[in-house]
Design an enzyme around this catalytic site. Sequence first.
Site, mmCIF file in Angstrom:
data_model
loop_
_atom_site.group_PDB
_atom_site.id
_atom_site.type_symbol
_atom_site.label_atom_id
_atom_site.label_comp_id
_atom_site.label_asym_id
_atom_site.label_seq_id
_atom_site.Cartn_x
_atom_site.Cartn_y
_atom_site.Cartn_z
ATOM 1 N N GLY A 1 1.024 -1.288 0.016
ATOM 2 C CA GLY A 1 0.177 0.079 -0.161
ATOM 3 C C GLY A 1 0.794 1.284 -0.126
ATOM 4 N N CYS A 2 0.595 2.300 0.852
ATOM 5 C CA CYS A 2 1.008 3.308 0.516
ATOM 6 C C CYS A 2 2.535 3.348 1.444
ATOM 7 C CB CYS A 2 0.302 4.834 1.596
ATOM 8 S SG CYS A 2 1.204 6.544 1.646
ATOM 9 N N PHE A 3 3.722 3.864 0.577
ATOM 10 C CA PHE A 3 5.028 3.254 1.096
ATOM 11 C C PHE A 3 5.615 3.912 1.941
ATOM 12 C CE2 PHE A 3 6.986 5.107 -2.797
ATOM 13 C CZ PHE A 3 6.625 6.609 -2.407
#
Length: 536
Positions: A80-82
């Site tokens: 997902g969002c890093f």
Amino acid sequence: PPPPPPVRRANNACAHPRVAYRMRRAGWRRAAASSRYPAAASPPEFDEAFDHFVLRPRFYRPRPGASFPGHLARAAFATGCFWGGEKGFWKLPGVWATAVGFAGSQFRFPTYARVCDGDTGLAEATLVLFDPASIAFADLLMHFWRCHDPTQGDGQGFDRGTQYRSAIFSWDPDHTKLAQASLSAFDTALNEADFPRRVTTEVMNDFEWWYAEPEHQQYVAKPGNRQYCSAEPTGIEVPGFEAWNLKEHGLSIAETSKHAPRLPPIFWELFDGSIASPNAPVEWGEGIDEAEAIQKIGMERARWEEKRKEAERNSGIVIRACGGCGYSQRAQALQQYFEAALGIRAAVILDIGAATGNFDITVRQPDNSGGAGECFFELVHSKKRGDGFVDSPEKLEGILRAVSTAGLTKSGTVDKAMAGSTPFPSDIVHEADKAVSARAKALVDSHTSIKNSSYVVFGKTRCSYSQRAVSDLKRFLGSKHNETLTTVWLDDRSDGNVILSILVEVTGLETVPNVWAPHGKFIGGSEEVQSYIVDH
């Protein structure tokens, strides 16, 4: 090589609030590069383009002419969002450095903004450089499966798009086999636990790695940055290494022994890789007293239990959620809604330590049957029980009715809330919007498909061009007894704007009327209708 020519972005590029925030943040960073961090937190020798902000003097990217130490192995993970995903990996003992970037498609020379458009096929990912003598690839896989929900397809939590999908990128053939074996084992565990979805994680060994811009590296550790994480762990226990059936995936006994985990099961009971935890890496190895660690777990759980009892004493509604950021955001949004709609301040209590996947709502009952002076709380919603998140009006109403039945609010208050007196929580709005979009697309598809035998006018009642197109077609069809005309008046429909946006995507025509002949043939606007009538 030179960068590729600019690619046209969609009109809604970076419309997502998180993306918009990221772009504003990146612009601020460029403008304030000379005073990016306080002097005490960022010594002059720190170079954001190469040095790891937390693990310095180690570097996440070699300077020209340099390379990583030869004993290190590497792998990359998309969760997902890093921003928040990277932190859990750099905290693991034996990890030498981490970096964020992109992988997963043939698209070259990406930028963060370009990947945000959602059409590059690249995934946001965390590169992990690790010492195999201290931490095994199997340990990294254990964290990977625990730290997010690998069943959500193209997205994670509130973040939707192919760039937020779940993936494992491997440079080592043995690692690829281990990844596939662990995937099969975890998918089986989810199925046995009646989890509603199956694993959608990609395992790739043919890819190119691209670093993200320096301002995104170790983002949540840098002063002033937004503490964002969209991960939503399942809470389902990951099967142990011995249950991965490695022989079936082509690993010999010697290879299996070589890649065996270095971290014991007790480690995972203690490890907290969420963005709310300290930035410093966790120490583990010789000198660690496991008995003392177990005692610490017991003390933390006892303190958490006291917090739960206090929450029940102070509120009639208790929201218990996994400590992961994606869960806490949903819990806080629901807490704000209950206070605005019902006048009840729900208590939110977050689980500690390992990811639990819990999202439970309990309501105090009037019979006071808890015993020993405690009230009885009934579980009215549970993600693990199969209820999922509170992401639809129907689920929300079920909770509100349970609160009313318990005598904590009036039935009329619930009626007003469901009638929209208070705006719904954002995730309910998102789901409702998706449902509206799906219905609108189905309507457009049915009227513009090759199977449709009617002329169709998408127009607005107050638009003279729409009325003229309808009148012209009615006269034209007066002698054609086997053909009909269907009108869709967009200003008479609550989903009219959604239908119009779909038509714009399909035809490129941004105005009404939008006219179609039978069998999916697009005519155009009012002037095109007149030309069509003359030609036919």
